[in-house]
Design a protein around this motif. Sequence first.
Motif, PDB file in Angstrom:
ATOM      1  N   LYS A 211       4.165   3.412   0.361  1.00 14.06           N
ATOM      2  CA  LYS A 211       3.449   3.573   1.624  1.00 14.06           C
ATOM      3  C   LYS A 211       3.415   5.044   2.008  1.00 14.06           C
ATOM      4  CE  LYS A 211       4.044  -0.805   4.059  1.00 14.06           C
ATOM      5  NZ  LYS A 211       4.577  -1.431   5.284  1.00 14.06           N
ATOM      6  N   GLY A 212       2.436   5.365   2.854  1.00  8.05           N
ATOM      7  CA  GLY A 212       2.299   6.736   3.301  1.00  8.05           C
ATOM      8  C   GLY A 212       3.480   7.200   4.139  1.00  8.05           C
ATOM      9  N   HIS A 213       3.948   6.324   5.029  1.00 11.57           N
ATOM     10  CA  HIS A 213       5.025   6.750   5.933  1.00 11.57           C
ATOM     11  C   HIS A 213       6.370   6.811   5.232  1.00 11.57           C
ATOM     12  CE1 HIS A 213       6.665   2.673   6.174  1.00 11.57           C
ATOM     13  NE2 HIS A 213       5.419   2.243   6.301  1.00 11.57           N
ATOM     14  N   SER A 214       6.444   6.256   3.988  1.00 16.60           N
ATOM     15  CA  SER A 214       7.715   6.268   3.280  1.00 16.60           C
ATOM     16  C   SER A 214       8.010   7.628   2.680  1.00 16.60           C
ATOM     17  CB  SER A 214       7.707   5.212   2.173  1.00 16.60           C
ATOM     18  OG  SER A 214       7.528   3.929   2.731  1.00 16.60           O
ATOM     19  N   PHE A 215       6.942   8.275   2.157  1.00 15.77           N
ATOM     20  CA  PHE A 215       7.164   9.530   1.455  1.00 15.77           C
ATOM     21  C   PHE A 215       6.266  10.652   1.966  1.00 15.77           C
ATOM     22  CE2 PHE A 215       8.220   6.074  -1.387  1.00 15.77           C
ATOM     23  CZ  PHE A 215       9.466   6.447  -1.851  1.00 15.77           C
ATOM     24  N   GLY A 216       5.682  10.486   3.115  1.00 17.03           N
ATOM     25  CA  GLY A 216       4.778  11.501   3.636  1.00 17.03           C
ATOM     26  C   GLY A 216       3.351  11.009   3.600  1.00 17.03           C
ATOM     27  N   SER A 217       2.717  10.829   4.739  1.00 22.51           N
ATOM     28  CA  SER A 217       1.418  10.172   4.801  1.00 22.51           C
ATOM     29  C   SER A 217       0.320  10.981   4.136  1.00 22.51           C
ATOM     30  CB  SER A 217       1.048   9.920   6.261  1.00 22.51           C
ATOM     31  OG  SER A 217       1.007  11.150   6.961  1.00 22.51           O
ATOM     32  N   GLY A 218       0.505  12.253   3.909  1.00 20.65           N
ATOM     33  CA  GLY A 218      -0.537  13.055   3.304  1.00 20.65           C
ATOM     34  C   GLY A 218      -0.700  12.820   1.821  1.00 20.65           C
ATOM     35  N   PHE A 219       0.217  12.107   1.190  1.00 15.87           N
ATOM     36  CA  PHE A 219       0.178  11.977  -0.256  1.00 15.87           C
ATOM     37  C   PHE A 219      -0.302  10.607  -0.711  1.00 15.87           C
ATOM     38  CE2 PHE A 219       3.420  15.162   0.687  1.00 15.87           C
ATOM     39  CZ  PHE A 219       2.924  16.231  -0.027  1.00 15.87           C
ATOM     40  N   PHE A 220      -0.159   9.597   0.098  1.00 15.28           N
ATOM     41  CA  PHE A 220      -0.518   8.243  -0.305  1.00 15.28           C
ATOM     42  C   PHE A 220      -1.870   7.871   0.287  1.00 15.28           C
ATOM     43  CE2 PHE A 220       3.876   8.498  -1.206  1.00 15.28           C
ATOM     44  CZ  PHE A 220       4.138   7.566  -2.197  1.00 15.28           C
TER      45      PHE A 220
ATOM     46  N   GLY B 258      -3.358   0.266   2.781  1.00 15.66           N
ATOM     47  CA  GLY B 258      -3.167   1.494   2.021  1.00 15.66           C
ATOM     48  C   GLY B 258      -1.889   1.534   1.216  1.00 15.66           C
ATOM     49  N   ALA B 259      -1.100   0.470   1.230  1.00 12.51           N
ATOM     50  CA  ALA B 259       0.155   0.424   0.489  1.00 12.51           C
ATOM     51  C   ALA B 259      -0.057  -0.241  -0.870  1.00 12.51           C
ATOM     52  CB  ALA B 259       1.216  -0.331   1.274  1.00 12.51           C
ATOM     53  N   ILE B 260       0.853   0.046  -1.804  1.00  8.11           N
ATOM     54  CA  ILE B 260       0.871  -0.599  -3.119  1.00  8.11           C
ATOM     55  C   ILE B 260       2.179  -1.373  -3.221  1.00  8.11           C
ATOM     56  CG2 ILE B 260       0.841  -0.256  -5.604  1.00  8.11           C
ATOM     57  CD1 ILE B 260      -0.686   2.341  -5.105  1.00  8.11           C
TER      58      ILE B 260
ATOM     59  N   LYS C 247       7.191   8.691  -7.674  1.00  3.60           N
ATOM     60  CA  LYS C 247       6.887  10.117  -7.555  1.00  3.60           C
ATOM     61  C   LYS C 247       5.429  10.362  -7.911  1.00  3.60           C
ATOM     62  CE  LYS C 247       8.166  14.636  -9.403  1.00  3.60           C
ATOM     63  NZ  LYS C 247       9.007  15.354 -10.393  1.00  3.60           N
ATOM     64  N   ILE C 248       4.735  11.086  -7.058  1.00  3.98           N
ATOM     65  CA  ILE C 248       3.332  11.414  -7.310  1.00  3.98           C
ATOM     66  C   ILE C 248       3.275  12.632  -8.226  1.00  3.98           C
ATOM     67  CG2 ILE C 248       1.176  12.205  -6.283  1.00  3.98           C
ATOM     68  CD1 ILE C 248       1.862  10.643  -3.817  1.00  3.98           C
ATOM     69  N   ILE C 249       2.654  12.454  -9.405  1.00  9.77           N
ATOM     70  CA  ILE C 249       2.534  13.568 -10.351  1.00  9.77           C
ATOM     71  C   ILE C 249       1.131  14.167 -10.330  1.00  9.77           C
ATOM     72  CG2 ILE C 249       4.307  12.623 -11.852  1.00  9.77           C
ATOM     73  CD1 ILE C 249       2.074  11.666 -13.714  1.00  9.77           C
ATOM     74  N   MET C 250       0.184  13.455  -9.705  1.00  7.71           N
ATOM     75  CA  MET C 250      -1.189  13.968  -9.703  1.00  7.71           C
ATOM     76  C   MET C 250      -1.991  13.240  -8.635  1.00  7.71           C
ATOM     77  SD  MET C 250      -3.659  14.200 -13.040  1.00  7.71           S
ATOM     78  CE  MET C 250      -5.308  14.873 -12.976  1.00  7.71           C
ATOM     79  N   LYS C 251      -2.827  13.963  -7.922  1.00  5.37           N
ATOM     80  CA  LYS C 251      -3.733  13.343  -6.945  1.00  5.37           C
ATOM     81  C   LYS C 251      -5.001  14.176  -6.873  1.00  5.37           C
ATOM     82  CE  LYS C 251      -1.686  15.540  -2.866  1.00  5.37           C
ATOM     83  NZ  LYS C 251      -0.708  16.354  -3.587  1.00  5.37           N
ATOM     84  N   PHE C 252      -6.148  13.525  -6.710  1.00  6.64           N
ATOM     85  CA  PHE C 252      -7.417  14.229  -6.718  1.00  6.64           C
ATOM     86  C   PHE C 252      -8.477  13.336  -6.089  1.00  6.64           C
ATOM     87  CE2 PHE C 252      -6.486  12.295 -10.779  1.00  6.64           C
ATOM     88  CZ  PHE C 252      -7.555  11.420 -10.970  1.00  6.64           C
ATOM     89  N   GLU C 253      -9.569  13.964  -5.640  1.00  8.71           N
ATOM     90  CA  GLU C 253     -10.724  13.236  -5.129  1.00  8.71           C
ATOM     91  C   GLU C 253     -11.545  12.778  -6.328  1.00  8.71           C
ATOM     92  OE1 GLU C 253     -11.429  12.510  -1.972  1.00  8.71           O
ATOM     93  OE2 GLU C 253      -9.586  13.462  -1.293  1.00  8.71           O
ATOM     94  N   ALA C 254     -11.532  11.474  -6.596  1.00 10.10           N
ATOM     95  CA  ALA C 254     -12.147  10.959  -7.821  1.00 10.10           C
ATOM     96  C   ALA C 254     -13.661  10.900  -7.718  1.00 10.10           C
ATOM     97  CB  ALA C 254     -11.579   9.584  -8.154  1.00 10.10           C
ATOM     98  N   HIS C 255     -14.197  10.482  -6.560  1.00 10.54           N
ATOM     99  CA  HIS C 255     -15.635  10.270  -6.439  1.00 10.54           C
ATOM    100  C   HIS C 255     -16.113  10.771  -5.084  1.00 10.54           C
ATOM    101  CE1 HIS C 255     -16.006   7.878 -10.131  1.00 10.54           C
ATOM    102  NE2 HIS C 255     -14.807   7.431  -9.829  1.00 10.54           N
TER     103      HIS C 255
END
Length: 613
Positions: free
Chosen positions: A572-581, A556-558, A310-318
């Motif tokens: 992966k992006g396609h597993s849970f929505g490509s906009g989040f990964f 792009g996968a972990i 589950k993604i709890i936080m995402k941001f543009e780091a640099h």
Amino acid sequence: MSTDECTSWREHVIKCLRERNSKECDNFKEIILQNNRLIGQCAQLKSDNLKLSVENEQLRNSVSTGGAGPNVAIVTLEKKLLEELTELHKRKGENSQMIVDLNVKVEQQKKLIAEKEQSLFEQQTANNRLRAEVQMLHSNLEELKKLNTTMLDEHTALHLAFSASEEKLRSVQDENRCLLDRLMRYKSKDADKLNEENESILRKRLPSIFRKRSDKLKRDIEDAVREPGSSNNFSSPVPRSSTSPVPFGSCAVSDNECEEASINGAMDALGMGDDDYISGRFSAGEAETARPSIDTLKAAGYLGQPNPTKIIMKFEAHENESHAVRWSPVERMVATGGADRKVKLWDVGKASTEPRAVLSGSSAGINSVDFDSTGTYILGTSNDYGARVWTVMDNRLRHTLTGHSGKVMAAKYVQEPIKVVTGSHDRTLKIWDLRSIACIETKFAGSSCNDLVTTDSLGSTIISGHYDKKIRFWDIRTEKQADDVIMPAKITSLDLSKDCNYLICSVRDDTIKLLDLRKNLVISTFTNEHFKVSCDFARATFNSNASKIACGSADGAIYIWNINGFLETTLKGHSFGSGFFHSTAVNAVSWSPNSNSLASVGKSKRCIIYSNS
């Protein structure tokens, strides 16, 4: 000699004569004028004296001939002559004093001229020396240009040879992979035949033992499913790499104890039931067990902590590509470093998308970040050939460590907070004393260092991974180097378990190796057909209890593997929505030391924090 050269030569001679006249005559011009004036005055006085002498003689002659009138004139003339003589003596004294003063000035001017001539001689000598040095430097520069051209030609030739060798290596690796697949298929067929023979033998000879064993294991599995907190016999799934098949047919048929002990021991070692054993497949060097499904084991709690999905936080780091990420050991805080030359601290506990602090001071991209064990200091390495130490409390730059001649890829504390070790592309490791901010030891590795770790808080042993495929061990107490461990390709990262017994090493051949440091041997390999190491500094990491391994991929996968060998999940992006990964390559991941959270950064500038809750 041409007309222009002759004219130039004459002008140069005339110029030199004028300069000599100006130097030798101008300083004495006033003295010469005064001297000429005095000579003129002296000549005039001599003329007057001669005239007076003539008049005096005439007067004397007139006196000797007689007459009163002339006597008065003589007295008057004598008086006048005496006055003029007195005046002349006075002028003579003044002129003598003036001559003395002028002689003193002449001596002073002579001394000044001598000093100037000495200084001029010294300057001419220095000028000649500098001209000779300039000439020598010009010749050295020409030689260096020729050498540089030669080196560039050699570099081009070596680069072409390297490209050809690399292409050949890839073709050989592809051929080797094909041969290995064929070999595994042949071994699988042999194993199928062996399993069929074992199955027929066991069904004929041991029906009672099979039924008894099968009933017991079924009851154990049912109890485990009903009680998720229990561990029972499935506490550690079987790794992919195991020993060769157990020779079950080696015991005599009449010896029931030997048969039962052999079968029980094999089943306990493989962790499966009787029916699973019968339908299982074995191959030389690998055992694929028919065990309960992954969902069943997760429900039973046999796989330890659940995976963070589950993604709890995402941001543009640099502002552009992010290279490094690391959790604080004491706070819910993440540090990231990127190509924008900054280290940023993010407060995950408050879920703030604005950085808690921006640590500046580097003049090139950041390659790695790391905290000390107390979370007080943060250590960052850079492409500007240096490493820096900041304090987390006030965000101030405390130390700048410069001395490498190549970009610094990794740094770790050796003796907190006294010493730091850095690894660089200049093929050296340097140990720094932060009290004197000086390099106290340099270790020559012979190959570019991509990552390093230290085995304990005292930093007695340093482990470094290099471009030449070697893992090197350095003991700073004895200054001896232990035996190297050679990997199949260049090494991108290292990570050490908390007990310092196991080391994971990500390799550029798209695999992750697990080493037992007590034996200095590779005991397991983690890979997947879709997993590709993203870059030469891609970072793989253990979780807090060293039960799982995570690493980012070029797609792009972990990928998260269980320490026992099998792949647990892929983020992966396609597993849970490509906009989040991540949509591009993942460069680095980091497990939280205090929770089951995972942070990742990549080429897409994005930092993502995962958790299971």
